[in-house]
Design a protein around this motif. Structure first.
Motif, mmCIF file in Angstrom:
data_model
loop_
_atom_site.group_PDB
_atom_site.id
_atom_site.type_symbol
_atom_site.label_atom_id
_atom_site.label_comp_id
_atom_site.label_asym_id
_atom_site.label_seq_id
_atom_site.Cartn_x
_atom_site.Cartn_y
_atom_site.Cartn_z
ATOM 1 N N GLN A 1 -24.412 84.676 75.238
ATOM 2 C CA GLN A 1 -25.405 84.028 76.091
ATOM 3 C C GLN A 1 -26.604 84.933 76.310
ATOM 4 O O GLN A 1 -26.490 86.168 76.224
ATOM 5 N N ALA A 2 -27.718 84.340 76.585
ATOM 6 C CA ALA A 2 -28.927 85.107 76.890
ATOM 7 C C ALA A 2 -28.643 86.074 78.033
ATOM 8 O O ALA A 2 -27.971 85.718 79.008
ATOM 9 N N GLY A 3 -29.143 87.292 77.869
ATOM 10 C CA GLY A 3 -28.889 88.335 78.839
ATOM 11 C C GLY A 3 -27.680 89.185 78.524
ATOM 12 O O GLY A 3 -27.481 90.233 79.148
ATOM 13 N N GLY A 4 -26.884 88.739 77.564
ATOM 14 C CA GLY A 4 -25.683 89.463 77.185
ATOM 15 C C GLY A 4 -25.952 90.588 76.217
ATOM 16 O O GLY A 4 -27.098 90.889 75.882
ATOM 17 N N SER A 5 -24.851 91.213 75.768
ATOM 18 C CA SER A 5 -24.945 92.371 74.879
ATOM 19 C C SER A 5 -23.998 92.215 73.699
ATOM 20 O O SER A 5 -22.962 91.543 73.788
ATOM 21 N N ARG B 1 -31.970 87.786 73.865
ATOM 22 C CA ARG B 1 -32.783 86.587 74.073
ATOM 23 C C ARG B 1 -32.506 85.595 72.949
ATOM 24 O O ARG B 1 -32.122 85.998 71.845
ATOM 25 N N PRO B 2 -32.743 84.323 73.182
ATOM 26 C CA PRO B 2 -32.565 83.348 72.096
ATOM 27 C C PRO B 2 -33.360 83.693 70.845
ATOM 28 O O PRO B 2 -32.899 83.434 69.727
ATOM 29 N N GLU B 3 -34.525 84.291 71.019
ATOM 30 C CA GLU B 3 -35.351 84.652 69.858
ATOM 31 C C GLU B 3 -34.775 85.817 69.062
ATOM 32 O O GLU B 3 -35.295 86.141 67.995
ATOM 33 N N VAL C 1 -27.813 83.809 69.941
ATOM 34 C CA VAL C 1 -27.982 83.948 71.384
ATOM 35 C C VAL C 1 -28.314 82.579 71.955
ATOM 36 O O VAL C 1 -29.334 81.986 71.605
ATOM 37 N N SER C 2 -27.464 82.083 72.820
ATOM 38 C CA SER C 2 -27.678 80.766 73.419
ATOM 39 C C SER C 2 -28.415 80.897 74.741
ATOM 40 O O SER C 2 -28.263 81.885 75.465
#
Length: 123
Positions: free
Chosen positions: A13-17, A87-89, A121-122
């Motif tokens: 997920q976005a913000g993850g690592s 980030r999704p990008e 990245v979702s």
């Protein structure tokens, strides 16, 4: 000649690592400058990060600076890419590459490539 195999990709997920690994075989990775590149669907392969032979010098693309960290363990013949605040990008196939030359950012400066690992990245 060196063979490179990436691992560690996946869905986050976005913000993850995520931490990517690049395992080298054939010739010791300490002989090469190592880099990480990425390619999103419909886009050209772009530079992400690179590290010199000793690990004492690095370069980053502006798009990942401050979020990604490249490192290497020459004793383990492995290079890493720690990716935080994803980030999704950042969604792309990530490639590890080895260069016999200088610490560069151009893909044509790298001599050996792995097969890539998918990072999604979702939002």
């Amino acid at each position: 000649q060196v063979q490179l195999v990436e691992s560690g990709g996946g869905l986050v997920q976005a913000g993850g690592s995520l931490r990517l690994s690049c395992a080298a075989s054939g010739r010791t990775v300490s002989s090469y400058v190592m880099g990480w590149f990425r390619q999103a669907p419909g886009k050209e392969r772009e530079f992400g990060a690179a590290i010199n032979r000793s690990g004492g010098s690095t370069r980053y693309a502006d798009s990942v600076k401050g979020r990604f960290t490249i490192s290497r363990d020459n004793a383990k013949n492995t290079v890493y890419l720690q990716m935080n605040s994803l980030r999704p990008e950042d969604t792309a196939v990530y490639y590890c590459a080895a260069s016999r030359g200088l610490l560069g950012v151009r893909a044509d400066g790298y001599d050996y490539w792995g097969q890539g690992t998918q990072v999604t990245v979702s939002s």
